[in-house]
Design a protein around this motif. Structure first.
Motif, PDB file in Angstrom:
ATOM      1  N   ASP A  77      39.101  39.068  47.408  1.00  0.00           N
ATOM      2  CA  ASP A  77      38.923  39.939  46.242  1.00  0.00           C
ATOM      3  C   ASP A  77      37.934  41.065  46.529  1.00  0.00           C
ATOM      4  O   ASP A  77      38.110  42.201  46.069  1.00  0.00           O
ATOM      5  CB  ASP A  77      38.432  39.127  45.046  1.00  0.00           C
ATOM      6  N   CYS A  91      39.906  40.255  40.198  1.00  0.00           N
ATOM      7  CA  CYS A  91      40.222  38.882  40.616  1.00  0.00           C
ATOM      8  C   CYS A  91      41.721  38.754  40.879  1.00  0.00           C
ATOM      9  O   CYS A  91      42.476  38.243  40.041  1.00  0.00           O
ATOM     10  CB  CYS A  91      39.774  37.889  39.558  1.00  0.00           C
ATOM     11  N   LYS A  92      42.141  39.217  42.028  1.00  0.00           N
ATOM     12  CA  LYS A  92      43.551  39.106  42.380  1.00  0.00           C
ATOM     13  C   LYS A  92      43.846  37.754  43.023  1.00  0.00           C
ATOM     14  O   LYS A  92      44.919  37.177  42.830  1.00  0.00           O
ATOM     15  CB  LYS A  92      43.937  40.243  43.333  1.00  0.00           C
ATOM     16  N   SER A  95      40.994  33.788  40.489  1.00  0.00           N
ATOM     17  CA  SER A  95      40.934  33.968  39.042  1.00  0.00           C
ATOM     18  C   SER A  95      40.789  32.617  38.353  1.00  0.00           C
ATOM     19  O   SER A  95      41.034  31.568  38.963  1.00  0.00           O
ATOM     20  CB  SER A  95      42.182  34.693  38.527  1.00  0.00           C
ATOM     21  N   LEU A 141      34.539  35.058  38.786  1.00  0.00           N
ATOM     22  CA  LEU A 141      35.663  34.721  37.912  1.00  0.00           C
ATOM     23  C   LEU A 141      35.691  35.540  36.625  1.00  0.00           C
ATOM     24  O   LEU A 141      36.746  35.657  35.994  1.00  0.00           O
ATOM     25  CB  LEU A 141      35.607  33.233  37.546  1.00  0.00           C
ATOM     26  N   SER A 144      38.434  38.208  35.684  1.00  0.00           N
ATOM     27  CA  SER A 144      39.808  37.734  35.461  1.00  0.00           C
ATOM     28  C   SER A 144      40.070  37.409  33.998  1.00  0.00           C
ATOM     29  O   SER A 144      41.229  37.319  33.588  1.00  0.00           O
ATOM     30  CB  SER A 144      40.080  36.498  36.316  1.00  0.00           C
ATOM     31  N   SER A 147      42.253  39.971  31.791  1.00  0.00           N
ATOM     32  CA  SER A 147      43.700  40.116  31.972  1.00  0.00           C
ATOM     33  C   SER A 147      44.504  38.994  31.334  1.00  0.00           C
ATOM     34  O   SER A 147      45.721  38.941  31.504  1.00  0.00           O
ATOM     35  CB  SER A 147      44.026  40.182  33.471  1.00  0.00           C
TER      36      SER A 147
END
Length: 209
Positions: A77, A91-92, A95, A141, A144, A147
């Protein structure tokens, strides 16, 4: 044990002494036999303790692998954020979801473990260091959460809060029972006292912010 003495042989000696107590009453008292019986119990506890501690190496490897995956995902990330010039580190790869909570639970096994004392300086530093690692993971974290929709967000937050509360309660128990306490680290020229309690409270406060 390394000396070759087992609790079976120890108890056998106690039984022989009890059977021949009349002949040995002038030499051995009841208190001597009770003391020997207590020593046998300690030998037994030591043998079973060594047997029960054998899986600790594999547990440590298990925790290390889970921690490595967390670090790898956070590093991915970080690189992804720099590459796309998104400095809030999106956070790809790491997450908040059911999988990440499960992995975090594995990495936090040492702070929540009440069965193993780990009274040494290294053991307590490991427990407190795990709390620091938890704060780092929580910070990574947080982005995230933006989203997620309301239902998924609520479920993940509840699961993560249960984990955090469990860790804090277990750490408080260990502080109350002096498993985590002030420890002295002795060097050749000087001695350093490190208060793990203050550090543990600091990390717990950071995790609640």
């Amino acid at each position: 044990m390394s000396s070759g003495v087992t609790y079976d042989s120890c108890y056998r000696i106690v039984n022989l002494l009890e059977d021949s107590h009349k002949e040995l009453s002038k030499i051995l008292t009841d208190e001597d036999i009770r003391q020997l019986d207590l020593s046998c119990s300690k030998v037994q506890d030591s043998e079973f303790g060594d047997r029960f501690s054998e899986p600790m190496v594999w547990i440590g490897i298990y925790i290390a692998i889970a921690s490595f995956f967390c670090i790898l995902a956070m590093a991915a990330d970080l690189l992804h954020g720099f590459r796309n010039k998104k400095f809030w580190f999106p956070c790809k790869y790491f997450s908040l979801n059911a999988a990440s909570i499960t992995v975090i639970t594995i990495t936090m096994k040492l702070p929540v473990d009440l069965s193993s004392g780990m009274h040494s300086y290294v053991g307590q530093a490991t427990k407190v260091g795990s709390l620091a690692f938890m704060c780092i993971m929580m910070a990574n974290l947080m982005p995230s959460l933006a989203s997620m929709d309301n239902n998924i967000l609520l479920a993940n937050i509840i699961g993560f809060c249960i984990l955090i509360i469990t860790i804090i309660v277990n750490i408080c128990i260990q502080i109350n029972t002096c498993v985590i306490a002030d420890k002295a680290l002795n060097f050749v020229a000087f001695s350093v006292h490190f208060d793990f309690v203050i550090v543990a409270y600091t990390y717990m406060a950071m995790s609640n912010l």
